[in-house]
Motif scaffolding. Structure first.
Motif, PDB file in Angstrom:
ATOM      1  N   GLU A 108       0.846  -1.187   0.000  1.00  0.00           N
ATOM      2  CA  GLU A 108       0.000   0.000   0.000  1.00  0.00           C
ATOM      3  C   GLU A 108       0.875   1.228   0.000  1.00  0.00           C
ATOM      4  N   LEU A 109       0.617   2.126  -0.959  1.00  0.00           N
ATOM      5  CA  LEU A 109       1.406   3.335  -1.113  1.00  0.00           C
ATOM      6  C   LEU A 109       0.507   4.545  -1.016  1.00  0.00           C
ATOM      7  N   SER A 110       1.109   5.702  -0.864  1.00  0.00           N
ATOM      8  CA  SER A 110       0.356   6.946  -0.875  1.00  0.00           C
ATOM      9  C   SER A 110       1.224   8.028  -1.498  1.00  0.00           C
ATOM     10  N   GLY A 111       0.572   9.107  -1.932  1.00  0.00           N
ATOM     11  CA  GLY A 111       1.307  10.212  -2.515  1.00  0.00           C
ATOM     12  C   GLY A 111       0.688  10.670  -3.823  1.00  0.00           C
ATOM     13  N   THR A 112       1.359  11.625  -4.461  1.00  0.00           N
ATOM     14  CA  THR A 112       0.900  12.195  -5.724  1.00  0.00           C
ATOM     15  C   THR A 112       1.947  11.964  -6.801  1.00  0.00           C
ATOM     16  N   VAL A 113       1.490  11.541  -7.969  1.00  0.00           N
ATOM     17  CA  VAL A 113       2.361  11.339  -9.124  1.00  0.00           C
ATOM     18  C   VAL A 113       1.968  12.369 -10.177  1.00  0.00           C
ATOM     19  N   VAL A 114       2.902  13.237 -10.546  1.00  0.00           N
ATOM     20  CA  VAL A 114       2.628  14.309 -11.501  1.00  0.00           C
ATOM     21  C   VAL A 114       3.066  13.866 -12.894  1.00  0.00           C
ATOM     22  N   THR A 115       2.119  13.871 -13.847  1.00  0.00           N
ATOM     23  CA  THR A 115       2.434  13.567 -15.240  1.00  0.00           C
ATOM     24  C   THR A 115       2.064  14.775 -16.091  1.00  0.00           C
ATOM     25  N   ASN A 116       2.836  15.006 -17.159  1.00  0.00           N
ATOM     26  CA  ASN A 116       2.623  16.192 -17.974  1.00  0.00           C
ATOM     27  C   ASN A 116       3.130  15.936 -19.392  1.00  0.00           C
ATOM     28  N   GLY A 117       2.357  16.390 -20.389  1.00  0.00           N
ATOM     29  CA  GLY A 117       2.860  16.265 -21.755  1.00  0.00           C
ATOM     30  C   GLY A 117       1.774  16.076 -22.787  1.00  0.00           C
ATOM     31  N   SER A 118       1.966  15.094 -23.640  1.00  0.00           N
ATOM     32  CA  SER A 118       1.176  14.876 -24.854  1.00  0.00           C
ATOM     33  C   SER A 118      -0.330  14.934 -24.631  1.00  0.00           C
ATOM     34  N   THR A 119      -1.002  15.798 -25.417  1.00  0.00           N
ATOM     35  CA  THR A 119      -2.464  15.824 -25.363  1.00  0.00           C
ATOM     36  C   THR A 119      -3.056  14.627 -26.101  1.00  0.00           C
ATOM     37  N   SER A 120      -2.290  14.033 -27.003  1.00  0.00           N
ATOM     38  CA  SER A 120      -2.768  12.844 -27.712  1.00  0.00           C
ATOM     39  C   SER A 120      -2.913  11.658 -26.776  1.00  0.00           C
ATOM     40  N   MET A 121      -2.209  11.696 -25.647  1.00  0.00           N
ATOM     41  CA  MET A 121      -2.262  10.600 -24.699  1.00  0.00           C
ATOM     42  C   MET A 121      -3.346  10.782 -23.646  1.00  0.00           C
ATOM     43  N   GLU A 122      -4.190  11.792 -23.815  1.00  0.00           N
ATOM     44  CA  GLU A 122      -5.197  12.104 -22.804  1.00  0.00           C
ATOM     45  C   GLU A 122      -6.136  10.925 -22.541  1.00  0.00           C
ATOM     46  N   SER A 123      -6.642  10.296 -23.601  1.00  0.00           N
ATOM     47  CA  SER A 123      -7.575   9.182 -23.405  1.00  0.00           C
ATOM     48  C   SER A 123      -6.901   8.012 -22.703  1.00  0.00           C
ATOM     49  N   VAL A 124      -5.692   7.699 -23.117  1.00  0.00           N
ATOM     50  CA  VAL A 124      -4.945   6.609 -22.492  1.00  0.00           C
ATOM     51  C   VAL A 124      -4.664   6.918 -21.029  1.00  0.00           C
ATOM     52  N   MET A 125      -4.200   8.141 -20.764  1.00  0.00           N
ATOM     53  CA  MET A 125      -3.890   8.507 -19.382  1.00  0.00           C
ATOM     54  C   MET A 125      -5.143   8.545 -18.524  1.00  0.00           C
ATOM     55  N   GLY A 126      -6.252   8.971 -19.095  1.00  0.00           N
ATOM     56  CA  GLY A 126      -7.498   8.979 -18.339  1.00  0.00           C
ATOM     57  C   GLY A 126      -7.899   7.579 -17.904  1.00  0.00           C
ATOM     58  N   ALA A 127      -7.774   6.621 -18.822  1.00  0.00           N
ATOM     59  CA  ALA A 127      -8.120   5.240 -18.496  1.00  0.00           C
ATOM     60  C   ALA A 127      -7.163   4.663 -17.459  1.00  0.00           C
ATOM     61  N   LEU A 128      -5.878   4.951 -17.617  1.00  0.00           N
ATOM     62  CA  LEU A 128      -4.880   4.398 -16.698  1.00  0.00           C
ATOM     63  C   LEU A 128      -5.006   4.989 -15.297  1.00  0.00           C
TER      64      LEU A 128
END
Length: 292
Positions: free
Chosen positions: A49-69
């Motif tokens: 069990e982990l906690s925290g925030t992971v910040v991702t930034n970049g490609s708008t083309s990856m929005e759908s993939v990142m949303g699902a993940l």
């Protein structure tokens, strides 16, 4: 004799108490395994069990993939929040280099001068060539697409369409989609854009609103407001991207800083997103998973 009997009774009671205490400990806590995880009662070993925030930034083309993940990862690690900002592939690479993001997102491969970072391919994506649904053109060769992009062909009638001026729409400089399109079609620094837009969604919206427009967009983002044409007779799909028969395709990459280790939470997200466990989610978002 009575003293010996009393001592024996006290000793027995003490042992029973110690055993009871040991039994209680085993019911409420698990002994950590060598890798830091806690063994489950059924013999399986769940993730730590982990906690925290992971910040991702970049490609708008990856929005759908990142949303699902990111949505599905909440089920894996409920106390980890994965944030996504769509700012373009160039900005995603820079954010990984300067440490403002844990994970940069790029819908293109790294260039030789983009140092200090490394890439992990999460998925493959077709770059769909899109036209307005009213446009009768349904198929173009890579050469014809290049000629439309560079202004060598200026009227749709030259490729079987209406007698109308071609309006070529694309992404801004630094976009991974633009880089992929121009590299594959051999049009780098030669395209004649009527509009250069800052997101995949804007390109789609502009093509949808202009009967004479043509543009490019991530296959995972294409909707029924536009028409994705075939390229050399091949339609963009998961199957044709995976087998390589669709000519205009590129990688979706995680960009990681080479000198700064990821946090446990960020590493867990990378490991999970690039595993076979996430493959169906990536496919469902319109991209092609590479993990088997």
């Amino acid at each position: 004799m009575k003293k010996r009997t009393l001592a024996l009774m006290l000793s027995t009671a003490l042992c029973v108490g110690m055993l009871a205490g040991c039994g209680s400990s085993n019911d409420t806590t698990n002994t950590p395994a060598a890798d830091g995880s806690s063994p489950a009662a059924d013999g399986n070993t769940p993730a730590t069990e982990l906690s925290g925030t992971v910040v991702t930034n970049g490609s708008t083309s990856m929005e759908s993939v990142m949303g699902a993940l990111t949505e599905a990862f909440k089920e894996v690690q409920p106390n980890v929040q994965v944030q996504y900002t769509g700012s373009g592939s160039g900005a995603g690479i820079t954010s990984a280099q300067d440490g403002t993001a844990d994970i940069g997102l790029a819908s293109r491969d790294l260039k030789d001068d983009e140092t200090g970072v490394t890439q992990i391919t999460v998925a493959k994506d077709g770059i769909a060539i899109i036209v307005n649904p009213e446009n009768p053109v349904a198929d173009l060769s890579v050469e014809q697409i290049a000629q439309l992009a560079t202004g060598e062909i200026t009227n749709w009638s030259e490729v079987g369409g209406n007698d109308a001026e071609v309006v070529f729409i694309g992404r801004e400089a630094g976009s991974g989609t633009r880089d992929g399109f121009e590299t594959i079609t051999g049009t780098t620094d030669a395209c004649k854009y009527q509009n250069e837009l800052t997101s995949t969604g804007e390109v789609i919206a502009n093509v949808a609103s202009n009967p004479n427009a043509i543009g490019y967009a991530s296959l995972s983002a294409v909707d029924d407001t536009v028409k994705a044409i075939t390229v050399g007779g091949v339609a963009p799909s998961e199957e044709t991207v995976l087998d390589g028969s669709y000519a205009i395709q590129r990688n979706f990459n995680f960009i990681l800083n080479e000198s700064t280790p990821l946090s446990d939470a960020a590493q867990a997200f990378v490991d999970w997103a690039t595993s076979a466990d996430a493959a169906d989610l990536i496919a469902g978002a319109g991209a092609v998973p590479v993990a088997e």
